[in-house]
Design a protein around this motif. Structure first.
Motif, mmCIF file in Angstrom:
data_model
loop_
_atom_site.group_PDB
_atom_site.id
_atom_site.type_symbol
_atom_site.label_atom_id
_atom_site.label_comp_id
_atom_site.label_asym_id
_atom_site.label_seq_id
_atom_site.Cartn_x
_atom_site.Cartn_y
_atom_site.Cartn_z
ATOM 1 N N TYR A 61 0.816 -1.212 0.000
ATOM 2 C CA TYR A 61 0.000 0.000 0.000
ATOM 3 C C TYR A 61 0.852 1.266 0.000
ATOM 4 O O TYR A 61 0.710 2.116 -0.876
ATOM 5 N N TYR A 62 1.719 1.399 0.973
ATOM 6 C CA TYR A 62 2.433 2.666 1.148
ATOM 7 C C TYR A 62 3.457 2.940 0.060
ATOM 8 O O TYR A 62 3.580 4.076 -0.399
ATOM 9 N N PHE A 65 1.405 3.995 -2.956
ATOM 10 C CA PHE A 65 0.811 5.312 -2.760
ATOM 11 C C PHE A 65 1.871 6.408 -2.849
ATOM 12 O O PHE A 65 1.657 7.439 -3.483
ATOM 13 N N TRP A 160 -5.487 1.506 -9.373
ATOM 14 C CA TRP A 160 -4.930 1.396 -8.020
ATOM 15 C C TRP A 160 -5.131 0.029 -7.389
ATOM 16 O O TRP A 160 -4.220 -0.519 -6.764
ATOM 17 N N ILE A 164 -1.977 -2.200 -6.101
ATOM 18 C CA ILE A 164 -1.678 -2.439 -4.686
ATOM 19 C C ILE A 164 -1.735 -3.931 -4.361
ATOM 20 O O ILE A 164 -0.849 -4.462 -3.679
ATOM 21 N N TRP A 165 -2.727 -4.633 -4.874
ATOM 22 C CA TRP A 165 -2.807 -6.068 -4.614
ATOM 23 C C TRP A 165 -1.663 -6.826 -5.285
ATOM 24 O O TRP A 165 -1.153 -7.800 -4.727
ATOM 25 N N THR A 168 1.377 -6.311 -3.051
ATOM 26 C CA THR A 168 1.180 -7.027 -1.786
ATOM 27 C C THR A 168 1.345 -8.535 -1.973
ATOM 28 O O THR A 168 2.056 -9.191 -1.199
#
Length: 178
Positions: A61-62, A65, A160, A164-165, A168
Motif C-alpha cells: 500500500y504505502y 501510494f 490502483w 496495490i494487490w 502485496t
C-alpha cells in the motif's frame, strides 16, 4: 484479486531472469535474493509470520501510494509549475478513490516518460537508504527499476486496486518462498 495474483506470479517468476539476461549472466548462476533475515544487519533478528504479513501489506500500500501516486504526481505537476518546464502544459483529472488530481496527458509525451523514469530511479534508490536497507549492487538496482516499471504499467492501465494487490501478493510470495 485474480489479475493481481497473476501479475505477482509473473513478476516473482520471471523478473529475475529478465534482469540476469540483461546483465548477461549464465542462467545456472541465477539465485533468489535472500530474505530480510539473511541480510547482515538483520542476522540477529528473526521476523514472525505476522511481521512478514504486515510488511507485505504495508509495502504494497504505502510504497505504491508514495511512489506511483504522490511522487509521480509531484514530479509531473512540477513540469507545469516551473518556468523552465513551461512548455509541458498539463491538465488535471480526478483520481478514483482518493482526493487527488492526476496529470492528464498522453503516455508517450516526454514529460510523462521523464517523470515516470525519475520516479522509478528514486523508488529503486530508496531501498538503499535505511539502516536495514539492501546491499547496493547492479542486479538489485535493475531489479527494482524493472519492478517499478511494471508497477507503473499496471497503475496506468489497470488502476490502483490491481496495483496495490499485485505488490502485496508479490511481497507475500517473497516471504513465503524465499
Amino acid at each position: 484479486l485474480g489479475e493481481s495474483l497473476l501479475w505477482a506470479f509473473l513478476l516473482f517468476g520471471l523478473l529475475r531472469y529478465v534482469v540476469f539476461g540483461l546483465l548477461i549472466i549464465p542462467f545456472e548462476e541465477i539465485h533468489i535474493q535472500p530474505s530480510l533475515d539473511a541480510v547482515d544487519s538483520l542476522k540477529h533478528f528473526q521476523s514472525s509470520p505476522l511481521q512478514d504479513l504486515s510488511l507485505a501489506f504495508g509495502a504494497g500500500y504505502y510504497e505504491e501510494f508514495i511512489f506511483r501516486g504522490l511522487l509521480f504526481m509531484l514530479i509531473a505537476r512540477l513540469a507545469g509549475w516551473r518556468k523552465q518546464f513551461s512548455r509541458f502544459k498539463i491538465s488535471l483529472k480526478d483520481v478514483n478513490g482518493i482526493p487527488l488530481k492526476y496529470p492528464d496527458y498522453k503516455r508517450n509525451e516526454s514529460n510523462f516518460v521523464s517523470a515516470m523514469l525519475l520516479a522509478i530511479v528514486l523508488y529503486a534508490l530508496s531501498h538503499y537508504l535505511f539502516p536495514f536497507a539492501d546491499e547496493a549492487n547492479v542486479y538489485s538496482f535493475l531489479y527494482r527499476c524493472f519492478f517499478g516499471f511494471v508497477m507503473y504499467l499496471i497503475f496506468f492501465y489497470r488502476g490502483w486496486a490491481v496495483l496495490i494487490w499485485s505488490h502485496t501478493l508479490y511481497d507475500l510470495m517473497y516471504f513465503l518462498f524465499v
